[in-house]
Design an enzyme around this catalytic site. Sequence first.
Site, PDB file in Angstrom:
ATOM      1  N   LYS A   1      -3.652 -19.230  -5.544  1.00  0.00           N
ATOM      2  CA  LYS A   1      -3.202 -18.739  -6.808  1.00  0.00           C
ATOM      3  C   LYS A   1      -3.566 -19.789  -7.938  1.00  0.00           C
ATOM      4  CE  LYS A   1       0.568 -16.018  -4.967  1.00  0.00           C
ATOM      5  NZ  LYS A   1       1.975 -16.111  -4.809  1.00  0.00           N
TER       6      LYS A   1
ATOM      7  N   ILE B   1       4.111 -10.021 -12.476  1.00  0.00           N
ATOM      8  CA  ILE B   1       4.236 -10.849 -13.773  1.00  0.00           C
ATOM      9  C   ILE B   1       2.671 -10.627 -14.376  1.00  0.00           C
ATOM     10  CG2 ILE B   1       4.563 -13.019 -14.990  1.00  0.00           C
ATOM     11  CD1 ILE B   1       6.201 -13.779 -12.548  1.00  0.00           C
TER      12      ILE B   1
ATOM     13  N   GLY C   1       0.786  -1.212   0.210  1.00  0.00           N
ATOM     14  CA  GLY C   1      -0.159  -0.083   0.062  1.00  0.00           C
ATOM     15  C   GLY C   1       0.873   1.152   0.074  1.00  0.00           C
TER      16      GLY C   1
ATOM     17  N   ASP D   1      -0.733 -20.539   0.021  1.00  0.00           N
ATOM     18  CA  ASP D   1      -0.646 -19.256  -0.705  1.00  0.00           C
ATOM     19  C   ASP D   1      -0.661 -19.822  -2.323  1.00  0.00           C
ATOM     20  OD1 ASP D   1       0.445 -16.355  -1.551  1.00  0.00           O
ATOM     21  OD2 ASP D   1       1.888 -17.835  -2.663  1.00  0.00           O
TER      22      ASP D   1
END
EC number: 1.1.1.3
Length: 450
Positions: A206, A137, A17, A202
Amino acid sequence: MRTRPLKVALLGCGVVGTEVARIMTTHADDLAARIGAPVELAGVAVRRPSKVREGIDPSLITSDATALVKRGDIDVVVEVIGGIEPARTLITTAFEHGAGVVSANKALLAEDGSALHAAAEKYGRDLYYEAAVAGAIPLVRPLRESLAGDKVNRVLGIVNGTTNFILDKMDTSGAGYSEALDEATALGYAEADPTADVEGFDAAAKAAILAGIAFHTRVKIGEVHREGITEVTAADIASARRMGCTVKLLAICERAADGRSVTARVHPAMIPLSHPLASVREAYNAVFVEAEAAGQLMFYGPGAGGSPTASAVLGDLVAVCRNIVGATTGPGESAYTRLPVSPMGDVVTRYHISLDVADKPGVLAQVATVFAEQDVSIDTVRQQSRNSGSGDEVGIEQSGGGRRVGGSGEASLVVVTHRAPDAALSGTVEALRKLDTVRGVASIMRVEGE
């Protein structure tokens, strides 16, 4: 150029952020030129408003995120707080009050992406989330847009930088898992609690997102088979090296050959050194996309970090703002195929199995019989000396009968199979564990990328 600025609310002001706010300020003129309207940071919601945040006007800071997204003059909400709640409620509230949303929240999107897309469609707003997968990416947008006219059959890649760093250090330096994890933590690649990374959560989130986009179907994180890297040993790394392979934590999303289902899985695997993913070092990410018309495409780059992730967030912010200026919206959810997600047992691949066995005649014959009974074909068997780590590799046709293994009471056998269903492998392992001559199944690892 439109003169009224587009107002942006930032939810969360951690590493990502803060970088988003910095780029918005320092590149304001460029962003305005690219969008066709000025962009203004209108508020920043944080949990600790008293903390000094360099480069951010203190008057923008608030602890009331709900009030910020309900203001009515906010055009875009950028959500980088992570987690399920309050992020989910804040995003849906933003849609209700007329704002488009840019999110980096992989966990929420993998768990409840379809509901968020439905809310965005209901209120005619954008939901963009390039930063949720593989950092800087460009991957989500090529799948959603560039390959929208193609048929994607497979997505395979390294999507977690922490685990790639650990496995790379184990491979290149000979370090054990704990030692490599300590180094990753010291360098800031691993969190104080690395569970989400090293246990594969994680990467699984994805994988769910990628599978949903690639195959135009809904895939939740609970439907992704997940294994972490905590059980990977130096012996596994060494054995892979003897096979001309290296070990990587892979996310693999595949369309079934008959096109009637999909699978999504995350697990460590051995891949040949000749495969491009084998050369992906340290904390970098790389993803292969296999499509019918486009063929093989590879996306490579930094998969995490403040600046790379902020780059992806800003790219989405520009896209959403352009849509607002043009009075349109971008692509929403595409889930028309409604394909079921098959269980891991249906996946067909090769396996590397390490066994601790008794050193006596007939052991290989018993082991080979178990594989045959489960309809799993053996490619090679390697006898490994516990003292030297060396071994002889032979075809199974040379390994039956009374061939003697080891030489001092116990020996190690490494069996590499031909392609077989995962369910057959599970049955094989259970049967092997029941043999008196098998002292233990030391490790099981899949072989991919051939």
